[in-house]
Design a protein around this motif. Structure first.
Motif, PDB file in Angstrom:
ATOM      1  N   HIS A 167      53.104  23.171  35.129  1.00 13.33           N
ATOM      2  CA  HIS A 167      52.149  23.651  35.214  1.00 13.33           C
ATOM      3  C   HIS A 167      50.868  22.946  34.598  1.00 13.33           C
ATOM      4  CE1 HIS A 167      52.689  24.866  31.017  1.00 13.33           C
ATOM      5  NE2 HIS A 167      51.489  25.389  31.249  1.00 13.33           N
ATOM      6  N   GLN A 168      49.735  22.990  34.961  1.00 17.22           N
ATOM      7  CA  GLN A 168      48.446  22.766  34.381  1.00 17.22           C
ATOM      8  C   GLN A 168      47.548  23.959  33.996  1.00 17.22           C
ATOM      9  OE1 GLN A 168      48.230  20.625  38.577  1.00 17.22           O
ATOM     10  NE2 GLN A 168      46.774  19.345  37.378  1.00 17.22           N
ATOM     11  N   ASP A 169      47.024  23.764  32.815  1.00 15.34           N
ATOM     12  CA  ASP A 169      46.098  24.768  32.184  1.00 15.34           C
ATOM     13  C   ASP A 169      44.906  24.331  32.910  1.00 15.34           C
ATOM     14  OD1 ASP A 169      47.694  26.120  30.703  1.00 15.34           O
ATOM     15  OD2 ASP A 169      47.974  24.527  29.500  1.00 15.34           O
ATOM     16  N   ASN A 170      44.727  24.774  34.272  1.00  9.32           N
ATOM     17  CA  ASN A 170      43.355  24.346  34.875  1.00  9.32           C
ATOM     18  C   ASN A 170      42.679  25.464  35.361  1.00  9.32           C
ATOM     19  OD1 ASN A 170      45.128  24.593  36.683  1.00  9.32           O
ATOM     20  ND2 ASN A 170      44.858  22.736  37.967  1.00  9.32           N
ATOM     21  N   GLU A 171      42.851  26.877  34.753  1.00  6.61           N
ATOM     22  CA  GLU A 171      42.207  27.795  35.396  1.00  6.61           C
ATOM     23  C   GLU A 171      40.728  27.609  35.335  1.00  6.61           C
ATOM     24  OE1 GLU A 171      44.590  28.100  33.090  1.00  6.61           O
ATOM     25  OE2 GLU A 171      46.263  28.907  34.445  1.00  6.61           O
ATOM     26  N   LYS A 172      40.142  28.115  36.293  1.00  5.64           N
ATOM     27  CA  LYS A 172      38.543  28.059  36.146  1.00  5.64           C
ATOM     28  C   LYS A 172      37.998  28.581  34.974  1.00  5.64           C
ATOM     29  CE  LYS A 172      37.293  32.306  38.905  1.00  5.64           C
ATOM     30  NZ  LYS A 172      37.027  32.800  40.127  1.00  5.64           N
ATOM     31  N   GLU A 173      38.442  29.674  34.353  1.00  5.29           N
ATOM     32  CA  GLU A 173      37.861  30.379  33.060  1.00  5.29           C
ATOM     33  C   GLU A 173      37.941  29.319  31.901  1.00  5.29           C
ATOM     34  OE1 GLU A 173      39.702  33.647  35.644  1.00  5.29           O
ATOM     35  OE2 GLU A 173      40.271  31.544  34.865  1.00  5.29           O
ATOM     36  N   GLY A 214      40.128  15.859  27.333  1.00  2.00           N
ATOM     37  CA  GLY A 214      39.546  14.996  28.305  1.00  2.00           C
ATOM     38  C   GLY A 214      40.056  15.540  29.759  1.00  2.00           C
ATOM     39  N   GLU A 215      40.566  14.437  30.581  1.00  2.00           N
ATOM     40  CA  GLU A 215      41.196  14.877  32.003  1.00  2.00           C
ATOM     41  C   GLU A 215      42.568  15.274  32.001  1.00  2.00           C
ATOM     42  OE1 GLU A 215      38.345  12.271  34.965  1.00  2.00           O
ATOM     43  OE2 GLU A 215      39.852  11.239  33.800  1.00  2.00           O
ATOM     44  N   THR A 216      43.215  15.352  30.910  1.00  2.00           N
ATOM     45  CA  THR A 216      44.653  15.832  31.057  1.00  2.00           C
ATOM     46  C   THR A 216      45.033  16.711  32.002  1.00  2.00           C
ATOM     47  OG1 THR A 216      44.875  14.993  28.677  1.00  2.00           O
ATOM     48  CG2 THR A 216      46.604  16.108  29.527  1.00  2.00           C
ATOM     49  N   GLN A 217      44.362  17.948  31.623  1.00  2.00           N
ATOM     50  CA  GLN A 217      44.960  19.083  32.565  1.00  2.00           C
ATOM     51  C   GLN A 217      44.681  18.865  34.045  1.00  2.00           C
ATOM     52  OE1 GLN A 217      46.681  21.422  31.487  1.00  2.00           O
ATOM     53  NE2 GLN A 217      46.115  20.605  29.195  1.00  2.00           N
ATOM     54  N   HIS A 218      43.598  17.897  34.450  1.00  2.00           N
ATOM     55  CA  HIS A 218      43.393  17.899  35.915  1.00  2.00           C
ATOM     56  C   HIS A 218      44.459  16.508  36.338  1.00  2.00           C
ATOM     57  CE1 HIS A 218      39.779  19.998  35.587  1.00  2.00           C
ATOM     58  NE2 HIS A 218      39.222  19.030  34.410  1.00  2.00           N
ATOM     59  N   PHE A 219      45.193  15.692  35.616  1.00  2.53           N
ATOM     60  CA  PHE A 219      45.879  14.874  36.089  1.00  2.53           C
ATOM     61  C   PHE A 219      47.462  14.964  35.522  1.00  2.53           C
ATOM     62  CE2 PHE A 219      41.770  13.071  36.783  1.00  2.53           C
ATOM     63  CZ  PHE A 219      41.776  12.399  37.906  1.00  2.53           C
TER      64      PHE A 219
END
Length: 200
Positions: free
Chosen positions: A121-127, A171-176
Motif C-alpha cells: 500500500h501507499q499512505d497517500n490518502e488526501k487527508e 518527500g515523494e515517497t508515498q507517491h512513488f
C-alpha cells in the motif's frame, strides 16, 4: 533487486529515486522499548478492523488503535479518534524533533505473530496532504519491511525494523513507493508499531 543506494553505518538518511527515508536502528534503548511495549499492550483499545480492497471486504490481519484529534478513513474503514495517552507525549515530541514536523495522530498496529501482516500500500490518502511525513516506531519482534517503486520494477529493497528503531518516510515517497510487511511462519513473537502522522 534494484540498485538502491541505501546508507552506510554512519548516515541515517536514505536517498531514494523519488523519495527519502530516515532510519535509526537504535532510537530507543532495550529498557525503553520493553516498557513502552508493555504500556501499549495493556492500555490500548485494540480492535480488528475491516477494510475494502477492490470491492472486497476483508478482516485486517492485525489489531489496531487510533489516537488523534480527528477520525481517520482509509480503505472505507473509519478509525474513531481517541485522546493521546500522556505516556506517549514525550515519544511524539522526540520524533517530531527528529522529523522536523508536527504530528496530530498516531496509528498503532499490533502484530500478534508472523501470521499478522500488512499488504502492499501507499499512505497517500488526501487527508495526509501532499508529500506526507510518516514516522514509524517499532517495538518487539523484528519484521522485514519491503519497498517497491510503482513504476520501476527493478527498484525494490527491504529493511529490518528492529526493536526500538525509527523509520521516517518523507518527500515523494508515498507517491512513488509501495511498502508492506509480509507474513512469516518463522516468527512467533509479537510486534507493535506506532505510525505518527498529521491529518489535515
Amino acid at each position: 533487486m534494484g540498485q538502491v543506494d541505501l546508507f552506510n553505518q554512519t548516515e541515517k538518511t536514505i536517498q531514494l529515486r523519488n523519495g527519502e527515508l530516515y532510519f535509526d536502528q537504535n532510537l530507543l534503548s532495550l529498557n525503553e522499548s520493553q516498557e513502552l511495549f508493555q504500556l501499549l499492550l495493556s492500555n490500548s483499545e485494540w480492535e480488528q478492523g475491516e477494510i475494502t480492497i477492490f470491492g472486497k471486504t476483508i478482516i485486517e490481519p492485525r489489531l489496531r488503535c487510533w489516537y488523534g484529534e480527528k477520525d481517520y478513513v482509509y480503505s472505507n474503514s473509519i478509525l474513531k479518534a481517541n485522546p493521546l495517552p500522556s505516556y506517549l507525549v514525550k515519544f511524539k515530541t522526540n520524533i517530531e524533533q527528529i522529523a522536523q514536523t508536527t504530528f496530530n495522530s498516531v496509528l498503532i498496529n499490533y502484530y500478534r505473530d508472523g501470521n499478522d501482516s500488512m499488504g502492499w500500500h501507499q499512505d497517500n490518502e488526501k487527508e495526509l496532504g501532499k508529500n506526507p511525513v510518516i514516522a514509524s516506531l517499532s517495538l518487539g519482534q523484528m519484521r522485514v519491511f519491503h519497498f517497491k517503486h510503482i513504476n520501476l520494477k527493478e527498484e525494490k529493497f527491504k529493511l529490518e525494523l528492529t526493536n526500538g528503531s525509527l523509520l521516517i518516510m518523507k518527500g515523494e515517497t508515498q507517491h512513488f513507493w509501495k511498502h508492506q510487511i509480509p507474513k512469516s511462519k518463522q516468527l512467533n513473537e509479537p510486534r507493535i508499531n506506532l505510525t505518527f502522522r498529521n491529518i489535515l
